[in-house]
Design a protein around this motif. Sequence first.
Motif, PDB file in Angstrom:
ATOM      1  N   VAL A   1     -15.489  47.437 -87.378  1.00 46.97           N
ATOM      2  CA  VAL A   1     -15.967  46.802 -86.203  1.00 46.97           C
ATOM      3  C   VAL A   1     -15.135  45.344 -86.091  1.00 46.97           C
ATOM      4  O   VAL A   1     -14.901  44.807 -87.172  1.00 46.97           O
ATOM      5  CB  VAL A   1     -17.304  46.667 -86.481  1.00 46.97           C
ATOM      6  N   VAL A   2     -14.147  45.201 -85.319  1.00 45.74           N
ATOM      7  CA  VAL A   2     -13.528  44.005 -85.041  1.00 45.74           C
ATOM      8  C   VAL A   2     -13.637  43.400 -84.035  1.00 45.74           C
ATOM      9  O   VAL A   2     -14.101  44.204 -82.673  1.00 45.74           O
ATOM     10  CB  VAL A   2     -11.762  44.378 -84.759  1.00 45.74           C
TER      11      VAL A   2
ATOM     12  N   TRP B   1     -12.619  38.559 -85.777  1.00 48.39           N
ATOM     13  CA  TRP B   1     -13.577  38.841 -86.637  1.00 48.39           C
ATOM     14  C   TRP B   1     -13.939  40.053 -87.089  1.00 48.39           C
ATOM     15  O   TRP B   1     -14.193  40.820 -86.576  1.00 48.39           O
ATOM     16  CB  TRP B   1     -15.292  38.171 -86.633  1.00 48.39           C
ATOM     17  N   ARG B   2     -13.845  40.711 -88.479  1.00 46.27           N
ATOM     18  CA  ARG B   2     -13.884  42.123 -88.454  1.00 46.27           C
ATOM     19  C   ARG B   2     -15.305  41.913 -89.819  1.00 46.27           C
ATOM     20  O   ARG B   2     -15.302  41.007 -90.277  1.00 46.27           O
ATOM     21  CB  ARG B   2     -12.604  42.372 -89.697  1.00 46.27           C
ATOM     22  N   GLY B   3     -15.128  43.661 -89.646  1.00 51.81           N
ATOM     23  CA  GLY B   3     -16.963  43.935 -90.964  1.00 51.81           C
ATOM     24  C   GLY B   3     -16.936  45.441 -90.725  1.00 51.81           C
ATOM     25  O   GLY B   3     -16.247  46.099 -90.027  1.00 51.81           O
ATOM     26  N   GLU B   4     -17.809  45.665 -91.719  1.00 50.89           N
ATOM     27  CA  GLU B   4     -18.454  47.269 -91.597  1.00 50.89           C
ATOM     28  C   GLU B   4     -19.487  47.438 -91.906  1.00 50.89           C
ATOM     29  O   GLU B   4     -20.758  46.944 -92.106  1.00 50.89           O
ATOM     30  CB  GLU B   4     -17.623  48.535 -92.834  1.00 50.89           C
ATOM     31  N   PHE B   5     -20.061  48.723 -91.062  1.00 52.26           N
ATOM     32  CA  PHE B   5     -21.375  49.099 -91.881  1.00 52.26           C
ATOM     33  C   PHE B   5     -20.901  50.548 -92.184  1.00 52.26           C
ATOM     34  O   PHE B   5     -20.612  51.631 -91.341  1.00 52.26           O
ATOM     35  CB  PHE B   5     -22.260  49.269 -90.229  1.00 52.26           C
ATOM     36  N   THR B   6     -22.243  51.172 -92.122  1.00 53.74           N
ATOM     37  CA  THR B   6     -22.699  52.685 -92.937  1.00 53.74           C
ATOM     38  C   THR B   6     -22.785  53.770 -92.239  1.00 53.74           C
ATOM     39  O   THR B   6     -24.486  53.060 -92.130  1.00 53.74           O
ATOM     40  CB  THR B   6     -22.250  52.515 -94.233  1.00 53.74           C
TER      41      THR B   6
ATOM     42  N   GLU C   1     -22.693  42.150 -91.376  1.00 55.43           N
ATOM     43  CA  GLU C   1     -22.684  40.802 -91.543  1.00 55.43           C
ATOM     44  C   GLU C   1     -20.640  41.061 -91.046  1.00 55.43           C
ATOM     45  O   GLU C   1     -20.013  41.428 -91.250  1.00 55.43           O
ATOM     46  CB  GLU C   1     -22.473  39.859 -92.427  1.00 55.43           C
ATOM     47  N   LEU C   2     -19.950  40.319 -89.924  1.00 52.30           N
ATOM     48  CA  LEU C   2     -18.681  40.114 -89.949  1.00 52.30           C
ATOM     49  C   LEU C   2     -18.222  38.845 -90.647  1.00 52.30           C
ATOM     50  O   LEU C   2     -18.676  38.059 -89.506  1.00 52.30           O
ATOM     51  CB  LEU C   2     -18.024  40.489 -88.059  1.00 52.30           C
TER      52      LEU C   2
ATOM     53  N   ARG D   1     -21.038  36.447 -88.737  1.00 52.64           N
ATOM     54  CA  ARG D   1     -21.348  36.781 -87.884  1.00 52.64           C
ATOM     55  C   ARG D   1     -22.058  37.747 -87.877  1.00 52.64           C
ATOM     56  O   ARG D   1     -21.785  38.434 -88.521  1.00 52.64           O
ATOM     57  CB  ARG D   1     -20.281  36.419 -85.787  1.00 52.64           C
ATOM     58  N   GLU D   2     -23.010  38.319 -87.294  1.00 57.66           N
ATOM     59  CA  GLU D   2     -23.817  39.881 -87.183  1.00 57.66           C
ATOM     60  C   GLU D   2     -23.876  40.647 -86.490  1.00 57.66           C
ATOM     61  O   GLU D   2     -23.352  39.811 -85.040  1.00 57.66           O
ATOM     62  CB  GLU D   2     -24.573  39.087 -87.575  1.00 57.66           C
TER      63      GLU D   2
END
Length: 628
Positions: A594-595, A537-542, A382-383, A606-607
Amino acid sequence: MTGFRRRAAACALAAALSLAMLAAPATAAPRFAIEGDQFLLDGKPHLIRSGEMHYPRIPREFWRERLRQARAMGLNTVTTYVFWNLHEPEPGRFDFSGNLDIAAFIRTAREEGLDVIVRPGPYICTELDFGGFPAWLLRTPGLRVRSMDPRYLAAGERYLRRVHQELAPLLSTRGGPILMMQIENEYGSYGRDRDYMLTAQRQMIEAGFDVPLFTSDGPGPHYFEGGPLPDVTAVINFDGEVADAQASLEELRKFRPHGPRMVGEYWAGWFDHWGEQHHTTPPQRAASTVEWFLQNKVSFNLYMFHGGTSFGWLPGANYSREMPYQPDTTSYDYDAPVDEAGRITPKYRALREVIAQHLEAGETLPAVVESAAPTIAIPRFELNQSVALLDALPMLSQPVRAQLPRNMEALDQNYGFVLYRNTVPAKASGKLVVDEVRDYATVLCDGKPLGTLDRRFGERELDAGLKPGMRLDLLVENMGRINFGTRLDEERKGITRSVRIGDTELLDWTHYPLPLSDLSRLRYAKQSQPRSGPAFWRGEFTLDRSGNTFLDTRGWGKGHVWVNGHHLGRYWKIGPQQTLFVPAPWLRRGSNEVVVLDAEGGPASRELSGVADPIFETPASKTKPDAH
């Protein structure tokens, strides 16, 4: 001095000169030469089996692997353009570091057993913004590229001399791998100024490029009228099957009866435009044509062997009778033998099989080199942080005020967006008329999106229902300058003339230049309500392991993506490209950021996800969709 002493001194001097001549390198035949109808390498007839790849479109960490893949397919040469726009981003400021270290790329090719052909331009086309010209050339009013304009010639000469500093030790005349170099690029498709082409040849020679030179043009006698030069090897570019190859080379032979036969670009695939069809070509078509080249001793260069990616703002655009503007996609996969992620394709294996049957005596092929970077999937993430672009303006830009709207180049900006702001004047009524949008405008009134204007369809008017006192914002995106044809000099971006509401011209504009080269100042917040306009929009994944992946942008509208600070490029839901390639070296174990700049707004969250293979969804037609 006595006669005896003079004779003794003369003998001593002669002996010293003889020793010096023995110690100095003898003047030997050049490593590579053109004689009659043949290329000669180390004095022996030589058939060039080349493939094209471009160092800026490939992360440096992958260079050696791609070059090994070329050698294992049976190529003995690699061809590359030189990207002036990247090497000289501002006048006099050159960059040959990191991914732009062309000398390192060529040295790596030599280490992998490949010779090199270099095409420095200055014009290179290659579906690149402005055909590879730096955008700052357009800041000079009236300057004409590819002409005898002294301002253009001076800039091009400076560039070529600087490139020579990088490449001089690698020229074949000094024992290096660079066999020959191209003068300009497909000039016959652009003009007929012989003085200009002769000047381009002279500039290369005076810059120090003393290897054999050649020109390259498309098929058809009308292209030969402007491109080739007397006493310079001419090669031809085309696509198609064996019959097309025969016909194209026959046309070249009629025009130039003598000289080596070479295909400077055999188009083994093709590129894509946004909103149009995704292109693929059958592997067997390329294989059978290359087999004919080999059987008939025709040297060739596969365009492309590996296309890679037009990251960031690199893509250019075309135009046609049907469409006034056709922007290129971010992916430059080109349906090449090695795909965008570095994977071996059926086309590669078909070409390798053909080439293996026509090797020189004693030559063998190395084993096929598969990509060492796995292609991985990334679960949906998710962002959930965002900031509206209008709220972010103070973090990104300093306003510029002027009576008339200024184009991007007049703002000393090369790429990105410009936000134009004004207030609807008293008594103004009627349609909004923007003359003209270069290339895509999102129209907002008091922060609310009202519609878009798309250059692809020549759109200049919008019935927006504007009323006096409303704040009008026009967010205009540069989607890539035209890179081919006679419209190069017209490619200034943003708003190029004027804006009206009905009969009332709007004056006194505030401009917010948005090159988006640094997003570090953005401040995000959790978003609980849907966004109604452009936003970041900003989010992270590992990750527990790194690998190549393709970000699936389906469900998003139109915008740009950055991963760990790397600008992947543009996405657009109209396709055909629905994913963005993320190279493994740009990812890391642990957390990744991620931006996304989405120009259309959308839901409160958002995804995105990463998929193992690219997704191409072809639109039904070129007609304008109901919504962008």
